[in-house]
Scaffold this motif. Structure first.
Motif, PDB file in Angstrom:
ATOM      1  N   SER A 121     -11.446 -11.266  31.366  1.00 44.78           N
ATOM      2  CA  SER A 121     -10.927 -10.376  30.283  1.00 44.78           C
ATOM      3  C   SER A 121      -9.622  -9.653  30.639  1.00 44.78           C
ATOM      4  CB  SER A 121     -12.036  -9.637  29.569  1.00 44.78           C
ATOM      5  OG  SER A 121     -13.168 -10.419  29.187  1.00 44.78           O
ATOM      6  N   ALA A 122      -9.744  -8.963  31.832  1.00 45.73           N
ATOM      7  CA  ALA A 122      -8.489  -8.181  32.150  1.00 45.73           C
ATOM      8  C   ALA A 122      -7.346  -9.057  32.327  1.00 45.73           C
ATOM      9  CB  ALA A 122      -8.873  -7.409  33.501  1.00 45.73           C
ATOM     10  N   ALA A 123      -7.504 -10.320  32.805  1.00 51.55           N
ATOM     11  CA  ALA A 123      -6.479 -11.142  33.034  1.00 51.55           C
ATOM     12  C   ALA A 123      -5.743 -11.536  31.679  1.00 51.55           C
ATOM     13  CB  ALA A 123      -6.777 -12.361  33.857  1.00 51.55           C
ATOM     14  N   VAL A 124      -6.887 -12.007  30.664  1.00 51.31           N
ATOM     15  CA  VAL A 124      -6.304 -12.238  29.344  1.00 51.31           C
ATOM     16  C   VAL A 124      -5.843 -11.243  28.828  1.00 51.31           C
ATOM     17  CG1 VAL A 124      -7.046 -13.129  26.983  1.00 51.31           C
ATOM     18  CG2 VAL A 124      -8.032 -14.278  29.160  1.00 51.31           C
ATOM     19  N   GLU A 125      -6.158  -9.939  28.830  1.00 47.78           N
ATOM     20  CA  GLU A 125      -5.620  -8.660  28.245  1.00 47.78           C
ATOM     21  C   GLU A 125      -4.327  -8.562  28.839  1.00 47.78           C
ATOM     22  OE1 GLU A 125      -7.056  -8.032  25.515  1.00 47.78           O
ATOM     23  OE2 GLU A 125      -9.039  -7.864  25.502  1.00 47.78           O
ATOM     24  N   GLY A 126      -3.931  -8.675  30.068  1.00 49.23           N
ATOM     25  CA  GLY A 126      -2.848  -8.241  30.576  1.00 49.23           C
ATOM     26  C   GLY A 126      -1.731  -9.407  30.258  1.00 49.23           C
ATOM     27  N   PHE A 127      -2.254 -10.680  30.212  1.00 49.09           N
ATOM     28  CA  PHE A 127      -1.053 -11.664  29.704  1.00 49.09           C
ATOM     29  C   PHE A 127      -0.757 -11.573  28.193  1.00 49.09           C
ATOM     30  CE2 PHE A 127      -0.445 -15.447  27.285  1.00 49.09           C
ATOM     31  CZ  PHE A 127       0.544 -16.208  28.250  1.00 49.09           C
ATOM     32  N   ALA A 128      -1.876 -11.066  27.305  1.00 46.37           N
ATOM     33  CA  ALA A 128      -1.467 -10.788  25.912  1.00 46.37           C
ATOM     34  C   ALA A 128      -0.517  -9.474  25.896  1.00 46.37           C
ATOM     35  CB  ALA A 128      -2.761 -10.484  25.173  1.00 46.37           C
ATOM     36  N   LEU A 129      -1.082  -8.474  26.679  1.00 46.16           N
ATOM     37  CA  LEU A 129      -0.164  -7.433  26.646  1.00 46.16           C
ATOM     38  C   LEU A 129       1.561  -7.709  26.918  1.00 46.16           C
ATOM     39  CD1 LEU A 129       0.327  -4.199  26.234  1.00 46.16           C
ATOM     40  CD2 LEU A 129      -0.498  -3.840  28.821  1.00 46.16           C
ATOM     41  N   ARG A 130       1.463  -8.430  28.073  1.00 46.45           N
ATOM     42  CA  ARG A 130       2.772  -8.845  28.756  1.00 46.45           C
ATOM     43  C   ARG A 130       3.681  -9.562  27.841  1.00 46.45           C
ATOM     44  NH1 ARG A 130       5.056 -13.341  31.452  1.00 46.45           N
ATOM     45  NH2 ARG A 130       6.851 -12.687  32.803  1.00 46.45           N
ATOM     46  N   ALA A 131       2.984 -10.740  27.005  1.00 44.52           N
ATOM     47  CA  ALA A 131       3.528 -11.275  26.066  1.00 44.52           C
ATOM     48  C   ALA A 131       4.072 -10.389  24.654  1.00 44.52           C
ATOM     49  CB  ALA A 131       2.579 -12.438  25.556  1.00 44.52           C
ATOM     50  N   SER A 132       3.382  -9.467  24.342  1.00 52.79           N
ATOM     51  CA  SER A 132       3.613  -8.459  23.226  1.00 52.79           C
ATOM     52  C   SER A 132       4.853  -7.631  23.602  1.00 52.79           C
ATOM     53  CB  SER A 132       2.404  -7.666  23.021  1.00 52.79           C
ATOM     54  OG  SER A 132       1.275  -8.257  22.444  1.00 52.79           O
ATOM     55  N   ILE A 133       4.650  -7.194  24.709  1.00 55.17           N
ATOM     56  CA  ILE A 133       5.988  -6.412  25.320  1.00 55.17           C
ATOM     57  C   ILE A 133       7.283  -6.939  25.483  1.00 55.17           C
ATOM     58  CG2 ILE A 133       6.826  -4.983  27.319  1.00 55.17           C
ATOM     59  CD1 ILE A 133       4.032  -4.101  27.699  1.00 55.17           C
ATOM     60  N   ARG A 134       7.173  -8.432  25.668  1.00 56.12           N
ATOM     61  CA  ARG A 134       8.263  -9.321  25.993  1.00 56.12           C
ATOM     62  C   ARG A 134       8.691  -9.636  24.374  1.00 56.12           C
ATOM     63  NH1 ARG A 134       9.441 -11.790  30.731  1.00 56.12           N
ATOM     64  NH2 ARG A 134      10.091 -13.715  29.859  1.00 56.12           N
ATOM     65  N   SER A 135       7.794  -9.533  23.416  1.00 55.15           N
ATOM     66  CA  SER A 135       8.110  -9.976  22.062  1.00 55.15           C
ATOM     67  C   SER A 135       9.334  -8.806  21.527  1.00 55.15           C
ATOM     68  CB  SER A 135       7.156 -10.011  21.009  1.00 55.15           C
ATOM     69  OG  SER A 135       6.417  -8.857  20.890  1.00 55.15           O
ATOM     70  N   ILE A 136       9.374  -7.787  22.194  1.00 48.87           N
ATOM     71  CA  ILE A 136      10.288  -6.612  21.759  1.00 48.87           C
ATOM     72  C   ILE A 136      11.763  -6.820  22.064  1.00 48.87           C
ATOM     73  CG2 ILE A 136      10.784  -4.154  21.715  1.00 48.87           C
ATOM     74  CD1 ILE A 136       7.705  -3.619  22.611  1.00 48.87           C
ATOM     75  N   ASP A 137      12.622  -6.655  21.098  1.00 45.99           N
ATOM     76  CA  ASP A 137      14.012  -6.973  21.607  1.00 45.99           C
ATOM     77  C   ASP A 137      14.547  -5.872  22.933  1.00 45.99           C
ATOM     78  OD1 ASP A 137      17.009  -6.405  21.647  1.00 45.99           O
ATOM     79  OD2 ASP A 137      17.041  -7.472  19.682  1.00 45.99           O
TER      80      ASP A 137
END
Length: 306
Positions: A121-137
């Motif tokens: 779960s930590a790996a999945v959450e970490g990936f989602a967090l990274r993807a969300s941050i990268r979606s910011i300009d």
């Protein structure tokens, strides 16, 4: 206004559905309270993302006579629901699970499986967090993620990143509780892990509510944007002096009110054309400036508040 839902919301929803199912299965098999709290956490997150998507859809309604600036702030209402749900259902429920298990001294089974699911779960959450941050300009996160969190008007992205961060922190707290329970043989550490997850969620909800409240009351655009806009106006040859500049965030857009002393114009018609030209040029230079209200001022009217 576009009904496009930010990618960060979909990243968070997809990861939370997968993680919630895994955590519920692991909690049922291992009887781990910390894992059950994490499952409740992820379930709450799923509902949150659905609410955020509904809010974005509602905000896409076209302006009408009663709502001339549109429905962009509809997202703020749904954001409040999300934060309250995160606090009440996610946070208090997790604390309640931990307190109940601590009081009744519930036992644990197959801690290795619980730990494995939490690590996944930590790996999945970490990936989602990274993807969300990268979606910011990139321009908007130059000053750091915390500064962006405090200054953004995109409540869906703000909440998605806040939830992903809380989810990752909650998993780490659960892992710590599970590991201590395995090392010491006292299942109370697992219950304390559940309480810790609830505290993380409630803290995130309170911080998010504070930011949403500021947006609802009315918050200015970032200092950098205001300074850039003032410099742009002062560089215009038609403007003698900028008397007042107000740049208010309205969901993803900006409302701009300008008072300025103008260079002498030949006629009233020429003044109107000059103002129109400045307004359109300002919107071209700052695409987020959806509404611009420009008021010419005369020097004899005196100074106005900045």
């Amino acid at each position: 206004m576009s009904a496009r839902v930010p990618r960060a919301v979909y990243y968070a929803l997809a990861s939370n559905i997968v993680v919630a199912l895994c955590k519920f299965a692991a909690a049922a098999y291992t009887n781990s309270g910390a894992t059950l709290a994490e499952a409740a956490h992820s379930s709450a997150d799923c509902l949150n993302q659905v609410l955020l998507i509904a809010g974005r859809r509602a905000s896409s309604e076209q302006p009408d006579e009663m709502h001339p600036l549109g429905f962009g702030r509809e997202t703020h209402f749904y954001a409040v629901l999300v934060a309250l749900q995160f606090f009440l259902i996610g946070g208090l429920l997790s604390v309640g699970i931990g307190v109940w298990r601590l009081w009744h001294g519930a036992t644990l089974d197959h801690l290795g499986i619980a730990a494995g699911v939490l690590l996944g779960s930590a790996a999945v959450e970490g990936f989602a967090l990274r993807a969300s941050i990268r979606s910011i300009d990139r321009r908007h996160r130059k000053g750091g993620l915390w500064r962006w969190f405090r200054e953004t008007g995109q409540v869906e992205v703000m909440l998605s990143i806040g939830e992903d961060s809380a989810a990752l922190a909650g998993v780490l707290v659960s892992l710590a509780g599970t590991a201590l329970a395995a090392a010491t043989g006292w299942p109370g550490f697992d219950a304390l892990g559940s309480i810790g997850v609830g505290c993380v969620m409630m803290t995130t909800a309170v911080v998010s509510l504070r930011e949403i409240k500021s947006l609802i009351v009315g918050e200015a655009a970032r200092t950098g944007v205001r300074n850039e806009m003032r410099a742009w106006l002062e560089a215009r040859e038609e403007i003698e002096r900028v008397v007042s500049l107000v740049v208010l965030r309205w969901s993803d857009s900006l409302v701009v009110a300008v008072q300025a002393e103008m260079v002498a114009q030949r006629s009233a018609d020429e003044l109107v054309r000059t103002v129109d030209r400045i307004e359109h040029a300002l919107q071209d230079a700052f695409p987020d400036a959806r509404w611009v209200f420009f008021e010419p001022e005369l020097l004899e009217h005196g100074d106005h508040p900045p």
